[in-house]
Design a protein around this motif. Sequence first.
Motif, PDB file in Angstrom:
ATOM      1  N   GLU A 144       0.854  -1.182   0.000  1.00 29.26           N
ATOM      2  CA  GLU A 144       0.000   0.000   0.000  1.00 29.26           C
ATOM      3  C   GLU A 144       0.893   1.235   0.000  1.00 29.26           C
ATOM      4  N   GLU A 145       0.414   2.323  -0.573  1.00 25.18           N
ATOM      5  CA  GLU A 145       1.234   3.526  -0.723  1.00 25.18           C
ATOM      6  C   GLU A 145       1.782   4.009   0.608  1.00 25.18           C
ATOM      7  N   GLU A 146       0.951   3.949   1.662  1.00 28.01           N
ATOM      8  CA  GLU A 146       1.410   4.407   2.972  1.00 28.01           C
ATOM      9  C   GLU A 146       2.532   3.516   3.507  1.00 28.01           C
ATOM     10  N   GLU A 147       2.404   2.196   3.277  1.00 32.30           N
ATOM     11  CA  GLU A 147       3.432   1.263   3.744  1.00 32.30           C
ATOM     12  C   GLU A 147       4.740   1.484   3.011  1.00 32.30           C
ATOM     13  N   GLU A 148       4.663   1.728   1.684  1.00 32.44           N
ATOM     14  CA  GLU A 148       5.889   1.933   0.913  1.00 32.44           C
ATOM     15  C   GLU A 148       6.581   3.214   1.319  1.00 32.44           C
ATOM     16  N   ASP A 149       5.805   4.258   1.623  1.00 31.71           N
ATOM     17  CA  ASP A 149       6.404   5.510   2.083  1.00 31.71           C
ATOM     18  C   ASP A 149       7.127   5.309   3.410  1.00 31.71           C
ATOM     19  N   GLU A 150       6.583   4.425   4.241  1.00 35.59           N
ATOM     20  CA  GLU A 150       7.148   4.205   5.569  1.00 35.59           C
ATOM     21  C   GLU A 150       8.321   3.228   5.550  1.00 35.59           C
ATOM     22  N   LYS A 151       8.162   2.107   4.820  1.00 32.67           N
ATOM     23  CA  LYS A 151       9.167   1.043   4.847  1.00 32.67           C
ATOM     24  C   LYS A 151      10.045   0.985   3.605  1.00 32.67           C
ATOM     25  N   GLY A 152       9.600   1.611   2.516  1.00 32.63           N
ATOM     26  CA  GLY A 152      10.271   1.433   1.247  1.00 32.63           C
ATOM     27  C   GLY A 152       9.717   0.198   0.557  1.00 32.63           C
ATOM     28  N   PRO A 153      10.086  -0.034  -0.725  1.00 33.11           N
ATOM     29  CA  PRO A 153       9.545  -1.167  -1.473  1.00 33.11           C
ATOM     30  C   PRO A 153      10.027  -2.499  -0.905  1.00 33.11           C
ATOM     31  N   ASN A 154       9.219  -3.537  -1.091  1.00 37.28           N
ATOM     32  CA  ASN A 154       9.619  -4.875  -0.689  1.00 37.28           C
ATOM     33  C   ASN A 154      10.815  -5.329  -1.514  1.00 37.28           C
ATOM     34  N   PRO A 155      11.698  -6.141  -0.940  1.00 40.14           N
ATOM     35  CA  PRO A 155      12.822  -6.662  -1.727  1.00 40.14           C
ATOM     36  C   PRO A 155      12.318  -7.625  -2.788  1.00 40.14           C
ATOM     37  N   PRO A 156      13.013  -7.735  -3.927  1.00 44.09           N
ATOM     38  CA  PRO A 156      12.579  -8.648  -4.986  1.00 44.09           C
ATOM     39  C   PRO A 156      12.757 -10.102  -4.573  1.00 44.09           C
ATOM     40  N   MET A 157      12.042 -10.988  -5.253  1.00 42.61           N
ATOM     41  CA  MET A 157      12.096 -12.414  -4.955  1.00 42.61           C
ATOM     42  C   MET A 157      11.850 -13.204  -6.225  1.00 42.61           C
ATOM     43  N   MET A 158      12.291 -14.453  -6.233  1.00 45.42           N
ATOM     44  CA  MET A 158      12.042 -15.362  -7.335  1.00 45.42           C
ATOM     45  C   MET A 158      10.812 -16.191  -7.003  1.00 45.42           C
ATOM     46  N   VAL A 159       9.898 -16.311  -7.969  1.00 43.76           N
ATOM     47  CA  VAL A 159       8.639 -17.027  -7.730  1.00 43.76           C
ATOM     48  C   VAL A 159       8.540 -18.199  -8.702  1.00 43.76           C
ATOM     49  N   PRO A 160       9.002 -19.394  -8.309  1.00 47.61           N
ATOM     50  CA  PRO A 160       8.867 -20.563  -9.180  1.00 47.61           C
ATOM     51  C   PRO A 160       7.420 -20.774  -9.601  1.00 47.61           C
ATOM     52  N   VAL A 161       7.234 -21.303 -10.787  1.00 49.91           N
ATOM     53  CA  VAL A 161       5.942 -21.547 -11.435  1.00 49.91           C
ATOM     54  C   VAL A 161       5.380 -20.241 -12.016  1.00 49.91           C
ATOM     55  N   ALA A 162       5.285 -19.182 -11.197  1.00 49.39           N
ATOM     56  CA  ALA A 162       4.755 -17.921 -11.710  1.00 49.39           C
ATOM     57  C   ALA A 162       5.619 -17.387 -12.837  1.00 49.39           C
ATOM     58  N   ASP A 163       6.939 -17.573 -12.732  1.00 52.01           N
ATOM     59  CA  ASP A 163       7.815 -17.027 -13.758  1.00 52.01           C
ATOM     60  C   ASP A 163       7.809 -17.848 -15.038  1.00 52.01           C
ATOM     61  N   ILE A 164       7.096 -18.979 -15.041  1.00 50.72           N
ATOM     62  CA  ILE A 164       6.954 -19.746 -16.274  1.00 50.72           C
ATOM     63  C   ILE A 164       5.931 -19.089 -17.199  1.00 50.72           C
ATOM     64  N   LEU A 165       4.973 -18.374 -16.629  1.00 51.98           N
ATOM     65  CA  LEU A 165       3.958 -17.714 -17.449  1.00 51.98           C
ATOM     66  C   LEU A 165       4.570 -16.567 -18.230  1.00 51.98           C
ATOM     67  N   ASN A 166       4.258 -16.516 -19.507  1.00 49.06           N
ATOM     68  CA  ASN A 166       4.697 -15.411 -20.344  1.00 49.06           C
ATOM     69  C   ASN A 166       3.815 -14.189 -20.123  1.00 49.06           C
ATOM     70  N   HIS A 167       4.269 -13.053 -20.656  1.00 49.76           N
ATOM     71  CA  HIS A 167       3.578 -11.776 -20.459  1.00 49.76           C
ATOM     72  C   HIS A 167       2.959 -11.286 -21.758  1.00 49.76           C
ATOM     73  N   VAL A 168       1.766 -10.732 -21.673  1.00 51.23           N
ATOM     74  CA  VAL A 168       1.198  -9.876 -22.717  1.00 51.23           C
ATOM     75  C   VAL A 168       0.431  -8.761 -22.018  1.00 51.23           C
ATOM     76  N   ALA A 169       0.246  -7.659 -22.725  1.00 53.38           N
ATOM     77  CA  ALA A 169      -0.508  -6.550 -22.132  1.00 53.38           C
ATOM     78  C   ALA A 169      -1.943  -6.975 -21.840  1.00 53.38           C
ATOM     79  N   ASN A 170      -2.558  -7.692 -22.785  1.00 53.14           N
ATOM     80  CA  ASN A 170      -3.928  -8.174 -22.609  1.00 53.14           C
ATOM     81  C   ASN A 170      -3.885  -9.542 -21.932  1.00 53.14           C
ATOM     82  N   HIS A 171      -3.417  -9.560 -20.685  1.00 50.97           N
ATOM     83  CA  HIS A 171      -3.199 -10.818 -19.976  1.00 50.97           C
ATOM     84  C   HIS A 171      -4.519 -11.391 -19.463  1.00 50.97           C
TER      85      HIS A 171
END
Length: 390
Positions: A144-171
């Motif tokens: 949430e915007e308030e949380e990001e202002d307070e804590k900063g963005p979450n650190p990145p992570m690798m998500v097995p299975v999710a990263d197998i899905l390809n991207h399109v704008a009309n997802h």
Amino acid sequence: MASAPKRFKAAVGSGAQGKSSADPLSGFLAWCGRAGVELNPKVRLSREGAVAGYGMLAAEELEAGEVLFTIPRTALLSQHTTSIHALLQEAQESLQSQSGWVPLLLALLHEYTASNSHWQPYFSLWQDFRSLDHPMFCFQEPLEEEEEDEKGPNPPMMVPVADILNHVANHNANLEYSPQCLRMVTTQPVRKGQEIFNTYGQMANWQLLHMYGFAEPYPGNSHDTADIQMVTLRRAALQRAKSEAQQQLVSEQWDFLCQLEMVGEEGAFVLGWDEVLTEEELSMTLKVLCMSEEEFKEYKEQDGWEDDSEEEENSTLSNEALCRLKNPCKKLLYDSVLLTLESYGADLKAEQDLLNNKEAYEKLSQREQQALHVRYGQKRILHQLLELVQ
């Protein structure tokens, strides 16, 4: 009604069926079962039928709102789940960076080279990292915007299975977050045999190419953009100045816009398919650069601000609003687009012919093809703008 996800089975494509357990995809699916990942039996993972690399396809028809898979947070690879998390925690002050990616990159290096890594079957899906065309399969959990202002963005992570899905704008699927797990959920009905696409965000083709190594062919990317460098408007304004005094006026107007932080030497005006994304900056720049000496003098005395709610409302530069610009503003914008198009190596028709010539297109390297899609989409947006303001 959505069917309940089940524990991962060997739901591989026909090209992987019947192979030994040494097959990377079969090994990964077995790992998913041990890691507590749950897969909807109505989907399958495969290289066959996917637009690029691995993909997820519908083995049966899917309704909107169906859970495709659930992955527990213990299966995610991050600075908190890696086997060297204690070391990273101890050195966290020296590993700080604006992106927050340094701890994850160190975790990836360690887990990829460790023979006993918990994620080894996951890494085995991509056996050759010598190619620079592999995308970065990193996700950052939104706050949430308030949380990001307070804590900063979450650190990145690798998500097995999710990263197998390809991207399109009309997802047709979205990743959802909960304290215990992540879920991929359909956002619209999916036909049997159709590929299931996630979204990596509302990204223009140049951003997709930069971050993930691919671009969507025209007209697929509804989030595509084109840039007009801010200094190009100054150049166009100077070209139309008919005297030294008028050139001096343009220079003063530009300096004034710089003071207002509306423009900068390295900045760009960003154009989308339906509107100008930097509408305030472009609207103000066109207005000021098209002022007469008397108008500009009066405007400066007001410090660049006017109590004019109607004008503020009209600063939204949709395609419709662009058509209603005053003629001097249209002419300045038109000339700026022409100057921008001159900076490309080939015109729109030449690249359209190349895209339509299958034999010539297939002779291009993969990177040349992706760069062509980026340029072509940008030129289409610029040519659309020419038609709006001519």
